[in-house]
Design an enzyme around this catalytic site. Sequence first.
Site, PDB file in Angstrom:
ATOM      1  CG  HIS A   1      45.558  34.294  46.296  1.00  0.00           C
ATOM      2  ND1 HIS A   1      45.118  35.173  47.266  1.00  0.00           N
ATOM      3  CD2 HIS A   1      44.548  34.212  45.400  1.00  0.00           C
ATOM      4  CE1 HIS A   1      43.911  35.601  46.970  1.00  0.00           C
ATOM      5  NE2 HIS A   1      43.533  35.033  45.835  1.00  0.00           N
TER       6      HIS A   1
ATOM      7  CG  ASP B   1      46.992  35.498  50.362  1.00  0.00           C
ATOM      8  OD1 ASP B   1      47.676  36.142  51.191  1.00  0.00           O
ATOM      9  OD2 ASP B   1      46.763  35.908  49.212  1.00  0.00           O
TER      10      ASP B   1
ATOM     11  CD  GLU C   1      39.502  37.958  48.120  1.00  0.00           C
ATOM     12  OE1 GLU C   1      39.311  38.633  47.081  1.00  0.00           O
ATOM     13  OE2 GLU C   1      39.976  36.819  48.114  1.00  0.00           O
TER      14      GLU C   1
ATOM     15  CD  GLU D   1      38.133  34.969  39.034  1.00  0.00           C
ATOM     16  OE1 GLU D   1      37.904  35.395  40.181  1.00  0.00           O
ATOM     17  OE2 GLU D   1      38.569  33.838  38.800  1.00  0.00           O
TER      18      GLU D   1
END
Length: 373
Positions: free
Chosen positions: A313, A71, A164, A173
Amino acid sequence: MQNSSMSEAGPTKIRFEYGDDDETIEEAATVSSNLEEDSSMCEPGDADKTSADYYFDSYSHFGIHEEMLKDVVRTRTYQNVIYKNTFLFKDKIVLDVGAGTGILSLFCAKAGAKHVYAVECSQMADMAKEIVKANGYSNVITVLKGKIEEIDLPVPQVDIIISEWMGYFLLYENMLNTVLYARDKWLVSNGIVLPDNASLYLTAIEDAEYKEDKIEFWNNVYGFDMSCIRKQSIMEPLVDTVDQNQIVTNCQLLKTMDISKMTSGDASFTAPFKLVAERDDYIHALVAYFDVSFSVCHKMTGFSTGPRSRNTHWKQTVLYLEDALTICEGESIVGSMTVSQNKKNPRDVDITLKYSLNGRRSVISRTQQYKMR
């Protein structure tokens, strides 16, 4: 749509541009604003795995890291933030939260960091150690395998936390809470969190063809009624790439987060929205996306995951509406979005969407529930 799975943003909206040479996206306007990565995950020691365990396991496989590393928007932005702001990193102690392959740690080491502690909970930590050694940075980078909440750092404090952490829909998440935990436990009082700002946006699209294929399909499957599955499928947001030509309304800023100051509770919120039609059309779904920025850099840098920006992504998150709305130019869909962690699995996200349209051709008021799993 391609197949794959409050206040309005006005003068303060960030506009990002790609650099000619390195494809970094940098701020080109004055800003007054408010990362799913090489994430952490541990192998459980027994067969009683929770959904969180499976989340950790997923980051043990190289494929997900390959996707993220390739990405270019994501990885080049981090690389340029570090390489073009070496004054921030030189002789500093850095903590890389959810280090994955260790790519961000390697960037920091190359930029002159005194030492980097790369924390990774998945089996990828073993590979990261080999990668660090193969590139000659074993004396600068220490890879620690374990959960941030359970490890002991060899130092009492760090100068910089880089991560990240962003998931689909920004918050899926829930790795943000791990970053905030590390910030509160180890970051010096004048320390830096990178990135330090994130913003969530909402818009509306026409998407009749894809909705028919993904949602309405279940109403008649080879002559059989499977609409019970439709009820479930419409509750699951779709992660996909949206063509900018599908956008019917303005884009509304829902939420901004200052990662250096916010608390974990701030990631659960209710935000109002007003989406104004820019043409006569149908609306089949609302679409969410996010921007992140690094405001402490010499020049404000960041990237957007929106449908008008280069694909990442993360793609965009599509929330299909029960009804197709017929809207005329100038008419508005008004409502609110409530976002919260799922009580059983805090890595999942529950979304409540309330919306209404009082137009010439459509009058509707509805509440829909979505679950990102």
